[in-house]
Design an enzyme around this catalytic site. Structure first.
Site, PDB file in Angstrom:
ATOM      1  N   GLY A   1       0.816  -1.212   0.000  1.00 60.76           N
ATOM      2  CA  GLY A   1       0.000   0.000   0.000  1.00 60.76           C
ATOM      3  C   GLY A   1       0.846   1.256   0.000  1.00 60.76           C
ATOM      4  O   GLY A   1       2.007   1.226  -0.431  1.00 60.76           O
TER       5      GLY A   1
ATOM      6  N   HIS B   1       4.964   2.657  -7.788  1.00 63.43           N
ATOM      7  CA  HIS B   1       3.999   1.565  -7.956  1.00 63.43           C
ATOM      8  C   HIS B   1       3.222   1.734  -9.263  1.00 63.43           C
ATOM      9  O   HIS B   1       2.939   0.763  -9.963  1.00 63.43           O
ATOM     10  CB  HIS B   1       3.003   1.553  -6.787  1.00 63.43           C
ATOM     11  CG  HIS B   1       3.625   1.232  -5.466  1.00 63.43           C
ATOM     12  ND1 HIS B   1       3.681   2.126  -4.433  1.00 63.43           N
ATOM     13  CD2 HIS B   1       4.219   0.109  -5.013  1.00 63.43           C
ATOM     14  CE1 HIS B   1       4.278   1.564  -3.400  1.00 63.43           C
ATOM     15  NE2 HIS B   1       4.619   0.345  -3.722  1.00 63.43           N
TER      16      HIS B   1
ATOM     17  N   GLY C   1      10.088  -3.704  -8.045  1.00 62.98           N
ATOM     18  CA  GLY C   1      11.032  -2.652  -8.413  1.00 62.98           C
ATOM     19  C   GLY C   1      12.467  -3.130  -8.202  1.00 62.98           C
ATOM     20  O   GLY C   1      12.784  -3.730  -7.171  1.00 62.98           O
TER      21      GLY C   1
ATOM     22  N   SER D   1      11.565   7.906  -2.226  1.00 58.08           N
ATOM     23  CA  SER D   1      10.791   8.856  -1.417  1.00 58.08           C
ATOM     24  C   SER D   1      11.678   9.443  -0.317  1.00 58.08           C
ATOM     25  O   SER D   1      11.431  10.527   0.189  1.00 58.08           O
ATOM     26  CB  SER D   1       9.559   8.178  -0.821  1.00 58.08           C
ATOM     27  OG  SER D   1       9.902   6.913  -0.345  1.00 58.08           O
TER      28      SER D   1
END
Ligand code: PAF
Length: 276
Positions: free
Chosen positions: A35, A41, A151, A190
């Protein structure tokens, strides 16, 4: 009248997932996530859509892969936001609760990743990769995809999952999506948002070390250069066999070069497949 985009179905139970999966004709791709969906994603979803007739995204924060004192409880969860992001892009989202995935509590039988799971990132996260391998094996068995997308940024995870699939003869093709890099070579993450402007510039040294290895530098030379870069504290810079994660000579091809280092307050990882 314009054609309307088919909406995404949300299921939370294994039985509903099985039912929907059985009704799917053609090929199925799975994008397995915990999530908190972001652009990375969505790039995986995009690739999955190119290759398969149907895409199933799993959205499950897996307690087995968090060690004591890690951030399982605090891990961000926002299913509504996740659904809004992928609505119309995937056929189905499977978002089970912990009880649904592990009805008897922590499973007695795990997939053990041995040496591959205890080196590199596994050194500081004992048991993490066993937790990943166990939940991924369960999810693959439930979703039965033809292709499963991960990934390449988490290269150790990808290498281990390839091994799980080959050692356990799981009928699925593991596809790794390449790392997205900024123009200066820094891998998108991130975590980069937590770097100051000066630290962001210092972070370039990580990918430079990987590219130096690709260009034939010795591991020692690339590491010395990285260690002398301002603001960088090296955790590891290593070259390994992509299939076993065992260290190999820096000139060995194909190989996987991996780096982990602190830049300011942030621990960054990066890797590069060294082609012949
Ligand atoms: O990479 C992740 O998000 C997780 O490790 C995975 C593969 C979804 C297993 O929980």
């Amino acid at each position: 009248m314009p054609e309307s985009t088919p909406r995404t179905t949300l299921v939370t139970t294994k039985s509903a997932l099985r039912e929907h999966r059985a009704a799917m004709d053609g090929t199925v791709a799975a994008v397995l996530t915990m999530g908190s969906l972001h652009a990375g994603h969505l790039a995986l979803v995009e690739r999955a859509r190119e290759l398969a007739d149907h895409v199933i995204l799993t959205d499950f924060v897996n307690p087995l892969q968090f060690g004591p004192g890690e951030d399982y409880e605090a891990y961000p969860r926002d299913l509504e936001a996740d659904l809004a992001l992928v609505d119309g892009l995937v056929d189905l989202v499977f978002a089970p609760g912990v009880e649904e995935m592990y009805p008897g509590g922590t499973p007695r039988v795990w997939v053990r990743t041995g040496e591959m799971g205890s080196v590199l990132e596994g050194t500081s996260r004992p048991g993490h990769f066993d937790g990943v391998a166990t939940v991924v094996t369960k999810l693959l068995s439930l979703v039965r995809p033809d292709h499963a997308y991960f990934g390449q940024k988490d290269a150790q995870q990808v290498a281990i999952l390839r091994r799980v699939v080959s050692d356990l003869d799981l009928p699925v093709d593991i596809v790794s999506a390449p790392i997205v890099r900024a123009a200066d070579g820094v891998a998108e993450s991130s975590r980069n948002a937590r770097l100051s402007a000066a630290e962001r510039e210092q972070a370039v040294a990580l990918s430079q070390a990987l590219f130096a290895l690709q260009d034939g530098a010795s591991r020692e030379k690339a590491e010395a250069q990285l260690a002398s870069s301002p603001g960088v504290t090296v955790d590891y810079l290593t070259v390994v066999d992509p299939a076993t994660l065992e260290p190999v000579d820096a000139q060995h091809r194909p190989a996987l070069a991996l780096v982990a280092a602190h830049v300011g307050p942030v621990r960054l990882i990066d890797n590069l497949v060294l082609e012949a």
